[in-house]
Structures are given as C-alpha cells and as structure tokens.
Design a protein around this motif. Structure first.
Motif, PDB file in Angstrom:
ATOM      1  N   ASP A  99      -7.669   1.847  -0.299  1.00  0.00           N
ATOM      2  CA  ASP A  99      -7.241   0.451  -0.303  1.00  0.00           C
ATOM      3  C   ASP A  99      -6.627   0.026  -1.629  1.00  0.00           C
ATOM      4  O   ASP A  99      -6.295  -1.128  -1.821  1.00  0.00           O
ATOM      5  CB  ASP A  99      -8.415  -0.470   0.039  1.00  0.00           C
TER       6      ASP A  99
ATOM      7  N   HIS B 190      -5.285   4.233   5.628  1.00  0.00           N
ATOM      8  CA  HIS B 190      -5.123   2.921   4.979  1.00  0.00           C
ATOM      9  C   HIS B 190      -5.080   1.850   6.051  1.00  0.00           C
ATOM     10  O   HIS B 190      -4.395   2.007   7.073  1.00  0.00           O
ATOM     11  CB  HIS B 190      -3.849   2.865   4.140  1.00  0.00           C
TER      12      HIS B 190
ATOM     13  N   PRO C 169      -4.203  -2.035   5.971  1.00  0.00           N
ATOM     14  CA  PRO C 169      -3.810  -3.236   5.216  1.00  0.00           C
ATOM     15  C   PRO C 169      -4.692  -4.407   5.626  1.00  0.00           C
ATOM     16  O   PRO C 169      -4.939  -4.617   6.814  1.00  0.00           O
ATOM     17  CB  PRO C 169      -2.363  -3.470   5.639  1.00  0.00           C
TER      18      PRO C 169
ATOM     19  N   ILE D 137      -2.643  -4.060  -1.994  1.00  0.00           N
ATOM     20  CA  ILE D 137      -1.660  -2.992  -2.114  1.00  0.00           C
ATOM     21  C   ILE D 137      -2.072  -2.116  -3.288  1.00  0.00           C
ATOM     22  O   ILE D 137      -2.241  -2.589  -4.401  1.00  0.00           O
ATOM     23  CB  ILE D 137      -0.244  -3.551  -2.358  1.00  0.00           C
TER      24      ILE D 137
ATOM     25  N   LEU E 135       3.624  -5.358   5.724  1.00  0.00           N
ATOM     26  CA  LEU E 135       2.345  -4.660   5.620  1.00  0.00           C
ATOM     27  C   LEU E 135       2.538  -3.175   5.868  1.00  0.00           C
ATOM     28  O   LEU E 135       1.972  -2.334   5.167  1.00  0.00           O
ATOM     29  CB  LEU E 135       1.332  -5.226   6.615  1.00  0.00           C
ATOM     30  N   GLU E 136       3.355  -2.838   6.849  1.00  0.00           N
ATOM     31  CA  GLU E 136       3.611  -1.433   7.147  1.00  0.00           C
ATOM     32  C   GLU E 136       4.350  -0.757   5.998  1.00  0.00           C
ATOM     33  O   GLU E 136       4.018   0.364   5.607  1.00  0.00           O
ATOM     34  CB  GLU E 136       4.409  -1.297   8.440  1.00  0.00           C
TER      35      GLU E 136
ATOM     36  N   GLY F 186       1.923  -0.397   3.061  1.00  0.00           N
ATOM     37  CA  GLY F 186       0.910   0.568   3.463  1.00  0.00           C
ATOM     38  C   GLY F 186       1.447   1.985   3.438  1.00  0.00           C
ATOM     39  O   GLY F 186       0.781   2.919   2.985  1.00  0.00           O
TER      40      GLY F 186
ATOM     41  N   LEU G 291      -1.885   5.033   9.090  1.00  0.00           N
ATOM     42  CA  LEU G 291      -1.833   3.617   8.762  1.00  0.00           C
ATOM     43  C   LEU G 291      -2.319   2.893  10.005  1.00  0.00           C
ATOM     44  O   LEU G 291      -1.730   3.050  11.078  1.00  0.00           O
ATOM     45  CB  LEU G 291      -0.398   3.198   8.419  1.00  0.00           C
TER      46      LEU G 291
ATOM     47  N   GLN H 245      -4.453  -0.666  11.899  1.00  0.00           N
ATOM     48  CA  GLN H 245      -4.732  -2.094  11.836  1.00  0.00           C
ATOM     49  C   GLN H 245      -6.119  -2.357  12.396  1.00  0.00           C
ATOM     50  O   GLN H 245      -6.588  -1.635  13.265  1.00  0.00           O
ATOM     51  CB  GLN H 245      -3.707  -2.876  12.669  1.00  0.00           C
TER      52      GLN H 245
END
Length: 146
Positions: free
Chosen positions: A10, A37, A39, A49, A64-65, A68, A91, A93
């Motif tokens: 993170d 990760h 976000p 970030i 965010l992508e 990330g 990545l 969510q």
C-alpha cells in the motif's frame, strides 16, 4: 518451503519491509511472489499511493488504476532486484482485509507476508487493522512485519 506467497502493498514502510522479508525468504527458489495492491480512498478525497503517500486526487477509477499499476510495477521491479524469480501482480478493488483473504484463497498461496500497519487512518488502530483481521481469518500462514 513455500510454493507461493502474497505480499499486499500500500506504499507504507511496513509493506516495503514485508516485501523485503518475502524476497529474503524466497530468494533462490521457485516460489511465486504474488504482489497485491488495493487502492483505498480515505476521508477528504485522499488516495494512498506508494512512494507518494496520501495525496488529494480526483479519484476516478481510471486514476486509481493508473497509480495502482505504477505502484505494482515499481514493487515488481524491486522484488526482482531483491531476488524474486517468479512474480505475479494483481490490482484489486474492495475492502482490504476481505480482498486480501479472497485473493489468497483464489491464488492458493501458502503464506501472506504483510506489514503490521499501513497508511490507513487512526481508526484502524482502534477498530482492528487489516493485518489483524487477515491474521485471524486466513487459512494459510500469515507473517506480519513491523
């Protein structure tokens, strides 16, 4: 020892140390390192970030992508420099502890190596942080790095 390990990152110093420990454990082996990760938007429209910390962003999903992906790419390069041979990145969510547990199960990892604290706010210390929730609910070994 392990066939696969996962390190959730993170951007915190604790996550960075967890990556270093994971790479030391798997160095010169065929162990797969899964870097995850998630976000996480915080109060006051800040986003976590790696390498930057919590910054104010207009947090669209594409931003965010993008950030990330940059974090995961940097982490992957560092893991490779630290001796990891097989690196997989994700990545994802969702709520961090639940998402870590879901990804660990989906990937069939033998261990989760994670920082004891992340970049989250003070309430996570009072209510129970992500590492605490993961360590009590995971079906695999969990190593928490301070």
């Amino acid at each position: 020892m392990f066939k696969s390990v996962m390190v959730p990152v993170d951007g915190s110093e604790h996550a960075h140390k967890a990556l270093e420990v994971a790479c030391q454990l798997i160095k010169d082996s065929d162990t797969t390192l899964h870097i995850l990760h998630i976000p996480e938007a915080l109060a006051h429209e800040t986003t976590l970030i790696w390498g930057i910390g919590a910054v104010t962003l207009e947090t669209t999903s594409s931003e965010l992508e993008k950030y990330g992906r940059e974090l995961i790419d940097r982490t992957s390069r560092e893991a490779s420099a630290l001796g990891a041979k097989h690196i997989d990145t994700t990545l994802a969510q969702g709520e961090p502890s639940r998402t870590i547990l879901e990804q660990a199960k989906r990937l069939g990892v033998d261990a989760i190596i994670m920082g004891s604290r992340g970049l989250g706010d003070f309430s996570s210390l009072v209510v129970g942080g992500v590492s605490h929730k993961v360590s009590h609910s995971a079906n695999c070994t969990v190593i928490t790095v301070h």
